[in-house]
Write an enzyme that holds these catalytic residues in place. Structure first.
Site, PDB file in Angstrom:
ATOM      1  CE  LYS A  16       0.420  -0.483  -0.243  1.00  0.00           C
ATOM      2  NZ  LYS A  16      -0.131   1.202  -0.895  1.00  0.00           N
ATOM      3  CB  SER A  34      -1.233   1.674  -3.778  1.00  0.00           C
ATOM      4  OG  SER A  34      -0.261   0.748  -4.198  1.00  0.00           O
ATOM      5  CB  ILE A  40      -7.687   5.560   2.402  1.00  0.00           C
ATOM      6  CG1 ILE A  40      -7.685   4.244   2.703  1.00  0.00           C
ATOM      7  CG2 ILE A  40      -6.440   6.365   2.947  1.00  0.00           C
ATOM      8  CD1 ILE A  40      -6.347   3.490   2.488  1.00  0.00           C
ATOM      9  CB  ALA A  41      -6.889  10.117  -1.841  1.00  0.00           C
ATOM     10  N   GLY A  90      -8.895   8.219  -4.595  1.00  0.00           N
ATOM     11  CA  GLY A  90      -8.850   6.693  -4.152  1.00  0.00           C
ATOM     12  C   GLY A  90      -9.711   7.073  -2.790  1.00  0.00           C
ATOM     13  CB  VAL A 119      -9.853   0.822   4.892  1.00  0.00           C
ATOM     14  CG1 VAL A 119      -9.931   2.093   5.624  1.00  0.00           C
ATOM     15  CG2 VAL A 119      -7.544   0.437   4.926  1.00  0.00           C
TER      16      VAL A 119
END
Length: 339
Positions: A159, A84, A13-14, A11, A187
């Site tokens: 979420k 997620s 962000i990861a 992902g 983001v």
């Protein structure tokens, strides 16, 4: 230096969290649903300037299965639960997103607790804070929670309920496990590969001309590199334990203001960026019938401003100016090969 598990390694962000961890000297393990994606994960990290070698290990684990999580957390000091559930089409019911998000968070937390992990940092979202409320003149803070009984999209509901379930678990059955949540706004930032966040997708649509008009809404934005930095602060700072932290840069921006930055800073390369803002009533009408816009219905005509004052005060976090991030985002998207 610590051993850290980052969930959802392919992902957006990861991948930036892993880059930040590797740069700080940590050893990283990450999860993917299919081990065939390991080369892609390593390619993304190399694109970001890191060649981790054996400082990175990849294990198979899925949020909807118990398998793999014991192996994933074994020997880890910290867990960044970034993964997620995502869907490739509009869900037929809220449970298609809510159930995997809640069950996945609890799977990770149980495994972390049983393995003696010190702290889990959960990547939540502004979607767990700012939705389902009446219009207001003050920014949203970490004291606010999204109203899941309001007319909100499945993603925001998932979420919110996943974060609430995480806090309930840690406060009840956590037996010493610490939890921190990071709640980013939209983001943006440089891309490391063809997969990126929905917020970046909006920038891409502006640049390639596939967005005919700008939707009338305002939200906060934050650089993915600053989101990663906040995860690392949340992971180790003693004062972070048991806290939520909004990640946003400055005040919210209307989409027309984002478009204006692109046109001002990119010149001819932003020739396809729309200049017309869709009227609110028209946008609301389209959101009722257009499946792709339906998830945006809670935003239309709204200004979801939020503040990161808590993260800046408690953790010393300092996000970069969002105008810089918008330009960096556009530059990296323009550099991608055509799809």
């Amino acid at each position: 230096m610590a051993n850290v598990l980052v969930t959802g390694g392919s992902g957006y962000i990861a991948s930036w969290c892993m880059l930040a961890l590797l740069e700080a000297g940590h050893t990283v393990r990450t999860t993917v649903r299919n081990l065939d994606r390991e080369p892609q994960v390593r390619d993304m990290l190399r694109h970001g300037g890191a060649d981790p070698g054996d400082r990175l290990s990849v294990v198979r684990a899925d949020l909807q299965s118990d398998q793999g999580w014991d192996e994933g957390v074994a020997g880890c000091d910290y867990v960044l639960h970034v993964a997620s559930p995502t869907l490739t089409q509009v869900p037929r019911s809220d449970d298609e997103m809510v159930r995997p998000a809640v069950d996945g968070a609890l799977r990770v937390l149980r495994a972390a607790r049983d393995a003696g992990v010190r702290r889990v940092v959960l990547t939540s979202a502004i979607g767990a804070i700012a939705y389902g409320h009446a219009d207001r003149d003050t920014p949203f803070t970490e004291e606010d929670w999204t109203d899941v009984d309001a007319d909100i999209a499945p993603y925001q509901k998932s979420k919110t309920l996943a974060e609430r379930a995480a806090w309930e678990f840690v406060n009840g059955d956590g037996t010493g496990l610490e939890l921190v949540t990071v709640n980013p706004t939209g983001v943006l930032g440089p891309v490391l590969g063809p997969d990126y966040s929905p917020s970046l997708g909006a920038i891409a649509q502006m640049l390639d001309g596939s967005m005919p008009a700008l939707l009338p809404f305002a939200s906060g934005y934050v650089d993915v590199r600053d989101v990663a930095a906040l995860h690392l602060l949340a992971m180790t700072a003693p004062a972070a334990a048991g806290e939520r932290f909004i990640a946003t840069s400055g005040h919210s921006l209307w989409l027309r203001e984002v478009a204006a930055v692109l046109r001002d800073r990119l010149g001819p390369r932003a020739d396809k960026v729309p200049t017309r803002e869709m009227p609110v009533l028209m946008a609301r009408g389209l959101a009722r019938v257009n499946p792709q816009l339906r998830t945006m219905r809670a935003l239309i005509g709204r200004n979801l401003d939020a503040t990161s004052a808590k993260a800046e005060r408690v953790l010393g976090w300092k996000p970069r100016p969002i105008e810089e991030t918008i330009v960096d985002t556009a530059e990296s998207l323009l550099a991608l090969p055509p799809r």
